[in-house]
Design a protein around this motif. Structure first.
Motif, PDB file in Angstrom:
ATOM      1  N   LEU A  55       0.829  -1.211   0.000  1.00 18.53           N
ATOM      2  CA  LEU A  55       0.000   0.000   0.000  1.00 18.53           C
ATOM      3  C   LEU A  55       0.861   1.257   0.000  1.00 18.53           C
ATOM      4  N   ASP A  56       1.900   1.289   0.824  1.00 18.15           N
ATOM      5  CA  ASP A  56       2.775   2.470   0.874  1.00 18.15           C
ATOM      6  C   ASP A  56       3.559   2.647  -0.422  1.00 18.15           C
ATOM      7  N   TYR A  57       3.946   1.547  -1.022  1.00 19.93           N
ATOM      8  CA  TYR A  57       4.643   1.613  -2.315  1.00 19.93           C
ATOM      9  C   TYR A  57       3.758   2.277  -3.359  1.00 19.93           C
ATOM     10  N   GLN A  58       2.483   1.914  -3.380  1.00 21.74           N
ATOM     11  CA  GLN A  58       1.558   2.475  -4.371  1.00 21.74           C
ATOM     12  C   GLN A  58       1.243   3.944  -4.072  1.00 21.74           C
ATOM     13  N   ILE A  59       1.138   4.291  -2.791  1.00 22.67           N
ATOM     14  CA  ILE A  59       0.892   5.704  -2.435  1.00 22.67           C
ATOM     15  C   ILE A  59       2.075   6.563  -2.848  1.00 22.67           C
ATOM     16  N   ASP A  60       3.278   6.144  -2.466  1.00 21.63           N
ATOM     17  CA  ASP A  60       4.478   6.940  -2.744  1.00 21.63           C
ATOM     18  C   ASP A  60       4.758   7.058  -4.233  1.00 21.63           C
ATOM     19  N   LYS A  61       4.355   6.055  -4.987  1.00 24.63           N
ATOM     20  CA  LYS A  61       4.549   6.097  -6.433  1.00 24.63           C
ATOM     21  C   LYS A  61       3.694   7.184  -7.077  1.00 24.63           C
ATOM     22  N   ARG A  62       2.571   7.494  -6.478  1.00 21.75           N
ATOM     23  CA  ARG A  62       1.629   8.433  -7.075  1.00 21.75           C
ATOM     24  C   ARG A  62       1.675   9.838  -6.465  1.00 21.75           C
ATOM     25  N   ALA A  63       2.307   9.977  -5.340  1.00 19.51           N
ATOM     26  CA  ALA A  63       2.373  11.289  -4.684  1.00 19.51           C
ATOM     27  C   ALA A  63       3.610  12.044  -5.162  1.00 19.51           C
ATOM     28  N   THR A  64       3.412  13.277  -5.625  1.00 15.65           N
ATOM     29  CA  THR A  64       4.550  14.083  -6.080  1.00 15.65           C
ATOM     30  C   THR A  64       5.445  14.462  -4.909  1.00 15.65           C
ATOM     31  N   LYS A  65       4.853  14.576  -3.714  1.00 20.06           N
ATOM     32  CA  LYS A  65       5.605  14.797  -2.490  1.00 20.06           C
ATOM     33  C   LYS A  65       5.219  13.696  -1.505  1.00 20.06           C
ATOM     34  N   LYS A  66       6.164  13.305  -0.667  1.00 16.96           N
ATOM     35  CA  LYS A  66       5.899  12.240   0.299  1.00 16.96           C
ATOM     36  C   LYS A  66       4.752  12.648   1.223  1.00 16.96           C
ATOM     37  N   VAL A  67       3.841  11.722   1.459  1.00 13.50           N
ATOM     38  CA  VAL A  67       2.701  11.978   2.327  1.00 13.50           C
ATOM     39  C   VAL A  67       3.160  11.818   3.780  1.00 13.50           C
ATOM     40  N   HIS A  68       3.485  12.940   4.413  1.00  9.85           N
ATOM     41  CA  HIS A  68       4.030  12.912   5.763  1.00  9.85           C
ATOM     42  C   HIS A  68       2.943  12.857   6.826  1.00  9.85           C
ATOM     43  N   ARG A  69       1.785  13.437   6.541  1.00  9.64           N
ATOM     44  CA  ARG A  69       0.719  13.434   7.546  1.00  9.64           C
ATOM     45  C   ARG A  69       0.227  12.006   7.775  1.00  9.64           C
ATOM     46  N   ARG A  70       0.389  11.524   8.994  1.00  7.33           N
ATOM     47  CA  ARG A  70       0.016  10.132   9.266  1.00  7.33           C
ATOM     48  C   ARG A  70      -1.467   9.899   9.054  1.00  7.33           C
ATOM     49  N   TRP A  71      -2.297  10.845   9.461  1.00  8.71           N
ATOM     50  CA  TRP A  71      -3.743  10.696   9.297  1.00  8.71           C
ATOM     51  C   TRP A  71      -4.095  10.501   7.827  1.00  8.71           C
ATOM     52  N   LEU A  72      -3.521  11.317   6.956  1.00  7.47           N
ATOM     53  CA  LEU A  72      -3.818  11.229   5.524  1.00  7.47           C
ATOM     54  C   LEU A  72      -3.291   9.931   4.937  1.00  7.47           C
ATOM     55  N   ARG A  73      -2.084   9.542   5.318  1.00  5.72           N
ATOM     56  CA  ARG A  73      -1.530   8.292   4.789  1.00  5.72           C
ATOM     57  C   ARG A  73      -2.407   7.108   5.177  1.00  5.72           C
ATOM     58  N   ASN A  74      -2.908   7.105   6.400  1.00  6.90           N
ATOM     59  CA  ASN A  74      -3.763   5.988   6.811  1.00  6.90           C
ATOM     60  C   ASN A  74      -5.104   6.005   6.090  1.00  6.90           C
ATOM     61  N   LEU A  75      -5.628   7.187   5.798  1.00  5.10           N
ATOM     62  CA  LEU A  75      -6.846   7.265   4.985  1.00  5.10           C
ATOM     63  C   LEU A  75      -6.596   6.671   3.605  1.00  5.10           C
ATOM     64  N   LEU A  76      -5.463   6.996   3.004  1.00  6.13           N
ATOM     65  CA  LEU A  76      -5.136   6.469   1.676  1.00  6.13           C
ATOM     66  C   LEU A  76      -4.893   4.966   1.727  1.00  6.13           C
ATOM     67  N   ARG A  77      -4.219   4.497   2.768  1.00  3.21           N
ATOM     68  CA  ARG A  77      -4.005   3.053   2.913  1.00  3.21           C
ATOM     69  C   ARG A  77      -5.341   2.310   2.965  1.00  3.21           C
ATOM     70  N   ILE A  78      -6.261   2.838   3.756  1.00  4.80           N
ATOM     71  CA  ILE A  78      -7.581   2.220   3.870  1.00  4.80           C
ATOM     72  C   ILE A  78      -8.287   2.201   2.520  1.00  4.80           C
ATOM     73  N   SER A  79      -8.239   3.311   1.811  1.00  5.16           N
ATOM     74  CA  SER A  79      -8.924   3.425   0.516  1.00  5.16           C
ATOM     75  C   SER A  79      -8.318   2.470  -0.510  1.00  5.16           C
ATOM     76  N   TYR A  80      -7.001   2.397  -0.555  1.00 11.92           N
ATOM     77  CA  TYR A  80      -6.334   1.479  -1.477  1.00 11.92           C
ATOM     78  C   TYR A  80      -6.669   0.029  -1.119  1.00 11.92           C
ATOM     79  N   TYR A  81      -6.688  -0.266   0.185  1.00 13.00           N
ATOM     80  CA  TYR A  81      -7.007  -1.630   0.611  1.00 13.00           C
ATOM     81  C   TYR A  81      -8.415  -2.011   0.184  1.00 13.00           C
ATOM     82  N   GLN A  82      -9.352  -1.107   0.402  1.00 17.26           N
ATOM     83  CA  GLN A  82     -10.728  -1.387  -0.007  1.00 17.26           C
ATOM     84  C   GLN A  82     -10.831  -1.637  -1.509  1.00 17.26           C
TER      85      GLN A  82
END
Length: 434
Positions: A55-82
């Motif tokens: 999940l983190d590999y896919q998020i980081d591949k698509r984000a132009t800047k690293k997603v540092h906010r933990r809350w946002l990263r976990n929202l994206l992880r959940i969405s990708y997992y779903q």
């Protein structure tokens, strides 16, 4: 509170160092949630942890800047997992990610979330194929590279099947405590509650619902959570009424209680742990389950040979890397490395060696672990047998319906082919007379 907000909160606490199973159990006790909400939270919470590297590999591949906010990263992880693992409705997942991000962090971040989630949805199936064709199986199956290489070395062509198996959602398993209850009463309760039996190993049942955990029978100690492999490790010791038994690494005491049941509460069980707070937990568990012959003792099991007492039966369920219980405790995959495995193998051997000196002649000892690597299992046992020729391996057989194989020494390996039980290693020794 929105269910996904609840999961984001839980993931944050997990990242702060709390154990996943303890964290989730406490949260459910403290919050009034429906059965459906609990099921959704459980699947997504554990699903994200099991697949976090992918999940983190896919998020980081698509984000132009690293997603540092933990809350946002976990929202994206959940969405990708779903989207990828649950195959949830694309539009609904993207919309909710957008709205939650907008409410929490503003319109700009909401748009960012929308774009990055939809981008993944368009490409996710091809992404999986690409990772496989590029040989990045460690990313695809979310495991550290060293772990993947180790599995590949030991399991060869079976590697992918093993990794897939450990990403599955586990079934709840409970054991009927025959000191207080019986199978007929339990099965009548299941029928009343509309719960189906998926598999049964003696008095251990795998069920299609976790609703029993909230039942009066569970609170009264008539049933308890226990895996079939854990139960079998204790059962195969063959403890009988009147025996003097040692459980070297006992807390929280689930195996010791099985031994007490098999001994009909007649005899003596000395249950060791190195931590006093765990002895208190063990004592409370034994009392609740009606096991009256267990005495908890704070002692390093490596020193048990120094106390002089001899036992008819000894259980050495040794501290291990836990790679056999990844379905239930997925974080074990990320918080250890090969150095830890080697250190644990050394500790296991020291405990086994020490415990063996406290066994009576013609006594029996079971050595077990909930892990899958040879260093902690076969290699340790080979070394022990070479150094202790007075011990012989007692032949064990798999119970009906349990999948696995035997190692070169005759030890039982409940392996990844077993859909329900945890992966476990169990071997039994007898000390020759004279």
């Amino acid at each position: 509170m929105n269910v996904k907000k609840r999961i984001i909160k839980l993931l944050g606490e997990f990242e702060d160092g709390k154990y996943s199973n303890i964290l989730l159990n406490e949260y459910f006790r403290e919050n009034n949630l429906s059965r459906g909400e609990k099921a959704f939270i459980t699947e997504v919470f554990y699903g994200v942890i099991r697949n976090i590297i992918f999940l983190d590999y896919q998020i980081d591949k698509r984000a132009t800047k690293k997603v540092h906010r933990r809350w946002l990263r976990n929202l994206l992880r959940i969405s990708y997992y779903q989207a990828y693992f649950m195959r949830s409705d694309d539009a609904g997942v993207a919309w909710e990610a957008t709205e939650l991000a907008k409410q929490k962090l503003g319109v700009y971040v909401g748009r960012f979330a929308n774009g990055i989630v939809r981008s993944f949805m368009r490409e996710m199936d091809q992404e999986a194929e690409n990772l496989k064709s590029q040989g990045k199986m460690d990313i695809l199956y979310s495991c550290p590279k060293w772990f993947y290489e180790k599995i590949e070395k030991e399991y060869g062509e079976e590697t992918e099947k093993l990794l897939k198996s450990y990403k599955k959602i586990p079934y709840l398993s409970v054991r009927v405590n025959k000191l207080k209850y019986n199978e007929d009463e339990f099965e009548a309760l299941l029928e009343k509650m509309g719960i189906n039996i998926m598999k049964q190993i003696d008095s251990v049942y795998y069920l299609d619902s976790g609703a029993l955990i909230d039942s009066k029978e569970f609170k009264e100690g008539k049933i308890t959570v226990q895996d079939g492999s854990s139960y079998l490790a204790a059962k195969m010791l063959g403890a009988r009424p009147g025996d003097i038994v040692l459980d070297t690494c006992s807390a929280p005491g689930s195996k010791a209680v099985v031994l007490a049941e098999l001994m009909e509460n007649k005899g003596e069980i000395t249950a060791l742990d190195i931590h006093q707070h765990k002895i208190k937990l063990l004592d409370a568990n034994a009392k609740n389950l009606g096991a009256k012959i267990i005495t908890g003792v704070k002692l390093d099991a490596r020193k048990v040979k120094e106390q002089g007492k001899k036992f008819d039966k000894i259980l050495v369920d040794a501290p291990c890397s836990g790679y056999g219980v990844l379905r239930k405790k997925p974080e074990a995959l990320y918080n250890k490395d090969m150095t830890n495995v080697e250190e644990l193998a050394k500790l296991q051997y020291e405990i086994l060696e020490s415990a063996s000196k406290s066994l009576k002649e013609d006594g029996e000892l079971v050595y077990s672990t909930c892990t899958i690597f040879n260093e902690e299992n076969t290699d340790n046992v080979q070394r022990f047998l070479q150094n202790n020729p007075e011990f012989e391996v007692v032949e064990l057989e798999f119970p009906d319906g349990v999948e696995g194989h035997k190692d070169i020494l005759g030890g039982l390996v409940i392996d990844y082919k077993e859909e329900f039980l945890d992966s476990f290693y169990i071997i039994k020794f007898r000390k020759r007379i004279g």
